[in-house]
Scaffold this motif. Structure first.
Motif, short mmCIF file in Angstrom:
data_model
loop_
_atom_site.label_atom_id
_atom_site.label_comp_id
_atom_site.label_asym_id
_atom_site.label_seq_id
_atom_site.Cartn_x
_atom_site.Cartn_y
_atom_site.Cartn_z
N ARG A 278 7.80 -14.41 -2.64
CA ARG A 278 8.13 -13.00 -2.39
C ARG A 278 9.17 -12.52 -3.39
O ARG A 278 10.06 -13.30 -3.79
CB ARG A 278 8.68 -12.89 -0.97
CG ARG A 278 9.07 -11.50 -0.50
CD ARG A 278 7.90 -10.59 -0.31
NE ARG A 278 8.23 -9.42 0.50
CZ ARG A 278 7.45 -8.35 0.60
NH1 ARG A 278 6.29 -8.31 -0.04
NH2 ARG A 278 7.78 -7.34 1.36
N ALA B 228 -1.83 2.38 0.69
CA ALA B 228 -1.67 1.41 -0.37
C ALA B 228 -2.66 0.35 -0.84
O ALA B 228 -3.81 0.46 -0.59
CB ALA B 228 -0.41 0.70 -0.14
N ASP B 229 -2.05 -0.72 -1.49
CA ASP B 229 -2.88 -1.82 -1.98
C ASP B 229 -2.17 -3.15 -1.97
O ASP B 229 -0.98 -3.20 -1.70
CB ASP B 229 -3.44 -1.54 -3.35
CG ASP B 229 -4.86 -2.03 -3.36
OD1 ASP B 229 -5.16 -2.97 -4.09
OD2 ASP B 229 -5.64 -1.49 -2.59
N THR B 230 -2.83 -4.20 -2.34
CA THR B 230 -2.42 -5.60 -2.13
C THR B 230 -3.73 -6.35 -2.13
O THR B 230 -4.79 -5.73 -2.13
CB THR B 230 -1.66 -5.75 -0.79
OG1 THR B 230 -0.36 -5.18 -0.94
CG2 THR B 230 -1.48 -7.18 -0.32
N ASN C 226 2.82 -4.09 -3.78
CA ASN C 226 3.00 -3.01 -2.81
C ASN C 226 1.99 -1.88 -3.03
O ASN C 226 0.82 -2.16 -3.10
CB ASN C 226 4.45 -2.51 -2.77
CG ASN C 226 4.77 -1.88 -1.43
OD1 ASN C 226 4.07 -2.11 -0.44
ND2 ASN C 226 5.79 -1.07 -1.35
N GLU D 72 8.28 -3.25 -4.31
CA GLU D 72 8.46 -3.91 -3.01
C GLU D 72 9.82 -3.57 -2.39
O GLU D 72 10.05 -3.86 -1.22
CB GLU D 72 8.33 -5.42 -3.22
CG GLU D 72 7.49 -6.13 -2.21
CD GLU D 72 5.99 -5.96 -2.37
OE1 GLU D 72 5.40 -5.29 -1.51
OE2 GLU D 72 5.41 -6.49 -3.34
N ASP E 143 9.82 -2.05 0.93
CA ASP E 143 9.61 -2.81 2.16
C ASP E 143 10.91 -3.12 2.89
O ASP E 143 10.91 -3.57 4.03
CB ASP E 143 8.85 -4.12 1.88
CG ASP E 143 7.35 -3.89 1.77
OD1 ASP E 143 6.88 -2.79 2.11
OD2 ASP E 143 6.63 -4.82 1.32
N TYR F 25 4.89 2.85 4.93
CA TYR F 25 3.93 2.48 5.97
C TYR F 25 4.32 2.99 7.35
O TYR F 25 3.70 2.64 8.34
CB TYR F 25 3.77 0.95 6.03
CG TYR F 25 3.38 0.40 4.70
CD1 TYR F 25 2.11 0.64 4.16
CD2 TYR F 25 4.28 -0.33 3.91
CE1 TYR F 25 1.76 0.19 2.91
CE2 TYR F 25 3.93 -0.79 2.66
CZ TYR F 25 2.67 -0.52 2.17
OH TYR F 25 2.32 -0.96 0.92
N SER G 183 8.06 -8.46 4.93
CA SER G 183 6.65 -8.21 4.61
C SER G 183 5.81 -8.24 5.87
O SER G 183 6.24 -8.76 6.91
CB SER G 183 6.16 -9.30 3.66
OG SER G 183 4.78 -9.20 3.43
N SER G 184 4.59 -7.69 5.77
CA SER G 184 3.61 -7.82 6.85
C SER G 184 2.47 -8.74 6.46
O SER G 184 1.53 -8.92 7.23
CB SER G 184 3.02 -6.45 7.20
OG SER G 184 4.03 -5.58 7.65
N GLY H 298 -3.29 -4.28 3.57
CA GLY H 298 -3.33 -3.16 4.51
C GLY H 298 -1.98 -2.74 5.05
O GLY H 298 -1.90 -2.11 6.10
N GLY H 299 -0.91 -3.09 4.33
CA GLY H 299 0.42 -2.63 4.74
C GLY H 299 0.75 -3.06 6.15
O GLY H 299 0.51 -4.21 6.54
O1 DON Z 1 4.49 -7.00 1.99
C1 DON Z 1 4.03 -6.04 2.60
O2 DON Z 1 3.96 -5.99 3.81
C2 DON Z 1 3.48 -4.86 1.82
N1 DON Z 1 4.14 -4.78 0.54
C3 DON Z 1 1.99 -5.01 1.70
C4 DON Z 1 1.36 -3.80 1.07
C5 DON Z 1 -0.07 -3.67 1.36
O3 DON Z 1 -0.70 -4.47 2.01
C6 DON Z 1 -0.74 -2.46 0.85
N2 DON Z 1 -2.17 -2.59 1.08
N3 DON Z 1 -3.07 -1.99 1.34
#
Ligand code: DON
Length: 603
Positions: A140, A411-413, A433, A452, A455, A466, A484-485, A504-505
């Motif tokens: 992380r 978001a994304d990941t 993030n 990040e 977060d 989020y 984080s999630s 998915g945040g």
């Molecule tokens: O660590 C986390 O919880 C976030 N940074 C994750 C972001 C995320 O999954 C965005 N995705 N759709």
């Protein structure tokens, strides 16, 4: 198609993202736990008692995951076919699941530059078959050493909009390069350079922009335009590239090559580190050479729990994922979901989600900085108390659950799941993030940096991107990891082993919960990734759901109980799962139908 949105519509993207220390099989309660100051003496007494119970439970966990023979097939499921192919190639070349994880992670960094990368971090949950050990590599990001608790507040104490989202100041110190080097050297079989080779090739040869790429770049257009290096790589004429445009990343290829040759020093020291720090500082950021030189991954014991004969292991803090997942499963293990009508079933699951996310907001943070009461939060007796507060006929308003202060996620990941023929497994969830992270790229590095820092809880009770709120436990501090999630998870029983996770945040944890319930009720990889999704995160006090997830009569029934419901504009998540059915001697792998990933089985 040219996407022309001028700014990042934070609410839009998540919905349309369909497309150790010595680590043994320890119970969750093993972590040193004392309750955060707010809890008081009564809670401390309870905790002492719970710790004792947890210790008594240890023998129940040990050895439950052992497996004599390996699976009949290896499998790789990832969010992108090119990354899956990289993993398959490394397995075919004699690599193990850990080598393949390096190859897949690095390839995802190239072909999904909006999701994860060398400028970000992640959690790699490992299962080593030779000794049945599970380990989580915590790669992380860390807050820069010059970070301050109030760094995103104006003189009046208000959060400065987007200050933790766009640009160099939003970036925490990346962990992915260190994690890949560590993973390869400590657990892999092949040379790091061999596992990184497919990614280096993809970066040099390039990939074609598609509709997903265009959507992501369009959503971050303004931020990308303000970073000349990022714009040169990801835009054309300062605009979203046309469909089919070749995106080559020669600087990223050089950076990957430096890591392949020099290991972590290729990124965290020397000329590249100098360029990273100089670029960040010139753009208003606060990184120092010491930040990079002192970054280290941490091996952590996974959070472990039980549910109807299954052993669940998942991400420990600084992710909230494992703790919240186990709290929810503990609450649900005391009810018979299979005999409930769909309204009551959905209601009870939502109430479990609400309670776990309330605790997330209050107690969870970086365990190297705050005492997280893991033993309490993951103990079945604690969950029994939470369960007792759930009425079967009525929603519990979140405001009646004590503490913490909500908006919309986005978001994304990315995630991948790998199983090799020896039975080694990796569940990896990686992130920068929101799409393209901070959208800032220091010149001459090819590395787009994460955002990040968002977060963290910039201010108690003020929601992040989020809609998650937090308190002291997740306040910013120098060198601290943001909460984080991300929830890479294994489910293990006599029936089989599942490897799963998703981006998915804030909704990651509830997606993993619903998929886990599906598998533990008899499902497989395909059914698990296809489960229709609904979500509750305490605040905002509403059930969010995919448009087709809840039939009208269930919606009406939930409303009658007092629930507020919010249909999302589209599907969300991008789950990747592998399922080894030990009884049937079969392996299945699946990539979320909402995305464009690929799952492959190897002969
Ligand atoms: O660590 C986390 O919880 C976030 N940074 C994750 C972001 C995320 O999954 C965005 N995705 N759709």
């Amino acid at each position: 198609m040219i996407v022309t949105s001028q700014d990042f519509p934070l609410s839009a993207l998540i919905q349309v993202e369909p497309p150790a220390q010595d680590v043994g099989q320890r119970p969750a309660g093993e972590t040193t736990a004392a309750v955060a100051a707010a809890g008081g003496r009564r809670r401390k007494d309870m905790l002492r008692r719970l710790r004792l119970i947890a210790l008594l439970l240890i023998p129940l966990w040990q050895g439950s995951a052992s497996s004599a023979a390996g699976p009949p097939h290896a499998a790789v499921a990832s969010a992108d076919p090119r990354a899956t192919s990289a993993g398959v190639a490394i397995l075919n070349a004699g690599g193990n699941a850990f080598d393949a994880a390096v190859a897949v992670s690095a390839a995802l960094a190239v072909v999904e530059p909006y999701s994860s990368g060398l400028g970000g971090g992640g959690f790699w949950l490992l299962r080593r078959a030779s000794d049945d050990r599970e380990i989580m590599i915590d790669g992380r990001e860390r807050a820069p050493l010059a970070a301050r608790r109030d760094m995103y507040l104006d003189p009046q104490g208000n959060v400065i909009p987007r200050s933790a989202i766009d640009g160099a100041l939003a970036a925490a110190i990346p962990g992915e390069p260190a994690a890949l080097v560590y993973l390869a050297r400590r657990y892999g079989r092949l040379p790091l350079a061999q596992s990184l080779a497919p990614a280096i090739r993809l970066a040099r040869e390039g990939f074609r922009a598609d509709a997903r790429y265009q959507r992501m770049a369009g959503a971050r257009l303004t931020a990308l335009r303000s970073s000349p290096a990022a714009a040169a790589v990801f835009l054309r004429n300062n605009d979203v590239p046309a469909d089919g445009t070749l995106i080559t990343q020669p600087d990223l290829a050089d950076t990957l090559s430096a890591i392949a040759q020099q290991g972590a020093a290729g990124f965290y020291q020397g000329p590249l580190a100098k360029r990273l720090v100089a670029g960040v500082r010139a753009a208003g950021g606060i990184w120092s050479a010491q930040d990079l030189a002192s970054y280290a991954v941490v091996e952590r014991a996974p959070i472990v729990g039980a549910y109807h004969g299954w052993r669940i292991s998942s991400a420990p803090p600084p992710s909230a994922g494992g703790v919240a997942l186990i709290t929810m499963l503990n609450i649900l293990s005391g009810v018979d979901l299979s005999s409930m009508d769909p309204i009551t079933r959905t209601h009870v699951i939502v109430e479990a989600m609400r309670r776990a996310y309330r605790d997330r907001a209050q107690y969870l943070g970086d365990p190297d900085f705050v005492t997280v009461p893991v033993a309490l939060l993951t103990n079945p007796y604690y969950a029994a108390g939470l369960r007792a507060g759930i009425r079967l006929d009525k929603a519990t308003p979140s405001e009646l659950l004590p503490s913490a202060a909500g908006t919309d996620p986005s978001a994304d990941t990315t995630h991948f799941s790998i199983l090799d023929k020896a039975g080694n497994a990796v569940a990896g969830t990686l992130s920068i993030n929101i799409p393209f992270g901070s959208a800032f790229m220091p010149e001459g590095t090819g590395v787009v940096l994460n955002d990040e820092m968002d977060d963290f809880s910039a201010k108690p009770g003020v929601p992040n991107v989020y809609g998650l709120v937090g308190e002291d436990a997740n306040a910013i501090a120098p060198g601290k990891r943001p909460l984080s999630s991300m929830t890479p998870t294994f489910l293990d029983s006599d029936r089989g082993l599942a490897v799963l996770g998703t981006p998915g945040g804030s909704r990651i944890i509830t997606m993993v919960l619903l998929a886990s319930l599906d598998i533990m009720a008899g499902g497989d990889a395909v059914t698990a990734v296809g489960v229709k999704r609904f979500h509750h995160q305490y605040l905002p006090d509403e059930i969010q759901y995919e448009p087709d997830a809840l039939p009208p009569e269930v919606i009406a029934g939930l409303q009658a109980m007092g629930h507020r419901l919010q249909a999302l504009p589209g599907p969300y998540g991008n789950m990747q799962a592998v399922w080894w059915d030990r009884r049937a001697g079969r392996v299945s792998a699946a990539s979320d139908p909402r995305g464009q990933g690929l799952a492959e089985l190897l002969q």
